[in-house]
Design a protein around this motif. Structure first.
Motif, PDB file in Angstrom:
ATOM      1  N   SER A   7       0.854  -1.177   0.000  1.00 36.81           N
ATOM      2  CA  SER A   7       0.000   0.000   0.000  1.00 36.81           C
ATOM      3  C   SER A   7       0.891   1.229   0.000  1.00 36.81           C
ATOM      4  CB  SER A   7      -0.944  -0.003   1.201  1.00 36.81           C
ATOM      5  OG  SER A   7      -0.228   0.187   2.399  1.00 36.81           O
ATOM      6  N   CYS A   8       0.502   2.206  -0.777  1.00 33.52           N
ATOM      7  CA  CYS A   8       1.302   3.409  -0.922  1.00 33.52           C
ATOM      8  C   CYS A   8       0.961   4.411   0.174  1.00 33.52           C
ATOM      9  CB  CYS A   8       1.060   4.010  -2.307  1.00 33.52           C
ATOM     10  SG  CYS A   8       1.930   5.566  -2.557  1.00 33.52           S
ATOM     11  N   ASP A   9       2.015   4.924   0.813  1.00 28.30           N
ATOM     12  CA  ASP A   9       1.817   5.929   1.851  1.00 28.30           C
ATOM     13  C   ASP A   9       1.368   7.256   1.275  1.00 28.30           C
ATOM     14  OD1 ASP A   9       2.126   4.744   4.257  1.00 28.30           O
ATOM     15  OD2 ASP A   9       4.186   5.350   4.591  1.00 28.30           O
ATOM     16  N   LYS A  10       1.785   7.497   0.078  1.00 24.77           N
ATOM     17  CA  LYS A  10       1.567   8.821  -0.504  1.00 24.77           C
ATOM     18  C   LYS A  10       0.151   8.992  -1.065  1.00 24.77           C
ATOM     19  CE  LYS A  10       3.996  12.166  -3.395  1.00 24.77           C
ATOM     20  NZ  LYS A  10       5.112  12.360  -4.336  1.00 24.77           N
ATOM     21  N   CYS A  11      -0.260   8.010  -1.893  1.00 22.76           N
ATOM     22  CA  CYS A  11      -1.563   8.171  -2.548  1.00 22.76           C
ATOM     23  C   CYS A  11      -2.578   7.121  -2.082  1.00 22.76           C
ATOM     24  CB  CYS A  11      -1.406   8.111  -4.067  1.00 22.76           C
ATOM     25  SG  CYS A  11      -1.009   6.478  -4.705  1.00 22.76           S
ATOM     26  N   GLY A  12      -2.127   6.174  -1.245  1.00 19.78           N
ATOM     27  CA  GLY A  12      -3.052   5.195  -0.707  1.00 19.78           C
ATOM     28  C   GLY A  12      -3.391   4.073  -1.667  1.00 19.78           C
ATOM     29  N   ASN A  13      -2.661   3.982  -2.751  1.00 14.25           N
ATOM     30  CA  ASN A  13      -2.904   2.953  -3.754  1.00 14.25           C
ATOM     31  C   ASN A  13      -2.459   1.580  -3.245  1.00 14.25           C
ATOM     32  OD1 ASN A  13      -3.479   1.784  -6.266  1.00 14.25           O
ATOM     33  ND2 ASN A  13      -1.376   2.021  -6.926  1.00 14.25           N
ATOM     34  N   ASN A  14      -3.281   0.569  -3.467  1.00 17.68           N
ATOM     35  CA  ASN A  14      -2.908  -0.795  -3.127  1.00 17.68           C
ATOM     36  C   ASN A  14      -2.532  -1.536  -4.394  1.00 17.68           C
ATOM     37  OD1 ASN A  14      -3.406  -0.824  -0.242  1.00 17.68           O
ATOM     38  ND2 ASN A  14      -5.559  -0.623  -0.767  1.00 17.68           N
ATOM     39  N   LYS A  26       8.287   0.634  -6.034  1.00 19.07           N
ATOM     40  CA  LYS A  26       7.669   1.950  -6.183  1.00 19.07           C
ATOM     41  C   LYS A  26       6.200   1.798  -6.528  1.00 19.07           C
ATOM     42  CE  LYS A  26      11.689   4.671  -7.561  1.00 19.07           C
ATOM     43  NZ  LYS A  26      12.278   5.537  -8.606  1.00 19.07           N
ATOM     44  N   CYS A  27       5.432   2.765  -6.113  1.00 15.91           N
ATOM     45  CA  CYS A  27       4.021   2.778  -6.432  1.00 15.91           C
ATOM     46  C   CYS A  27       3.842   3.005  -7.933  1.00 15.91           C
ATOM     47  CB  CYS A  27       3.340   3.890  -5.640  1.00 15.91           C
ATOM     48  SG  CYS A  27       1.612   4.131  -6.088  1.00 15.91           S
ATOM     49  N   PRO A  28       3.085   2.127  -8.601  1.00 14.69           N
ATOM     50  CA  PRO A  28       2.883   2.266 -10.042  1.00 14.69           C
ATOM     51  C   PRO A  28       2.025   3.480 -10.394  1.00 14.69           C
ATOM     52  CG  PRO A  28       1.529   0.488  -9.199  1.00 14.69           C
ATOM     53  CD  PRO A  28       2.390   0.968  -8.050  1.00 14.69           C
ATOM     54  N   LYS A  29       1.386   4.017  -9.397  1.00 11.50           N
ATOM     55  CA  LYS A  29       0.473   5.122  -9.648  1.00 11.50           C
ATOM     56  C   LYS A  29       1.171   6.484  -9.535  1.00 11.50           C
ATOM     57  CE  LYS A  29      -4.298   6.360  -8.449  1.00 11.50           C
ATOM     58  NZ  LYS A  29      -5.401   6.070  -7.513  1.00 11.50           N
ATOM     59  N   CYS A  30       1.932   6.652  -8.465  1.00 15.62           N
ATOM     60  CA  CYS A  30       2.557   7.957  -8.241  1.00 15.62           C
ATOM     61  C   CYS A  30       4.082   7.870  -8.209  1.00 15.62           C
ATOM     62  CB  CYS A  30       2.034   8.580  -6.948  1.00 15.62           C
ATOM     63  SG  CYS A  30       2.575   7.724  -5.458  1.00 15.62           S
ATOM     64  N   GLN A  31       4.617   6.657  -8.420  1.00 18.33           N
ATOM     65  CA  GLN A  31       6.073   6.444  -8.475  1.00 18.33           C
ATOM     66  C   GLN A  31       6.763   6.746  -7.150  1.00 18.33           C
ATOM     67  OE1 GLN A  31       7.162   4.964 -11.271  1.00 18.33           O
ATOM     68  NE2 GLN A  31       5.036   5.079 -11.893  1.00 18.33           N
TER      69      GLN A  31
END
Ligand SMILES: [Zn+2]
Length: 68
Positions: A7-14, A26-31
């Protein structure tokens, strides 16, 4: 295969990712690299349960096998 859920701390993306040793996730959504690994027993997904023999098939096998 070590597929982890993050889970991404920055944008909350799982998201799920197959992680190689030493690889930075890295988060695929916000890198963002601010991701947390979810410690769950989950390995391949809910589809795994579909291929395992259910109690209904086992019961049917036992009831029909009246050889004794
Ligand atoms: Zn993100």
């Amino acid at each position: 295969m070590p597929i982890y859920e993050y889970s991404c701390d920055k944008c909350g993306n799982n998201f799920e990712k197959l992680v190689m040793a030493g690889e930075e996730v890295k988060c695929p959504k916000c890198q963002s690299s601010m991701v947390n690994r979810q410690m769950s027993a989950f390995s391949t997904g809910p589809g795994d349960w579909g291929v395992s023999p259910g109690p209904s098939s086992l019961g049917g096998c036992g009831s029909s096998g009246g050889f004794s």
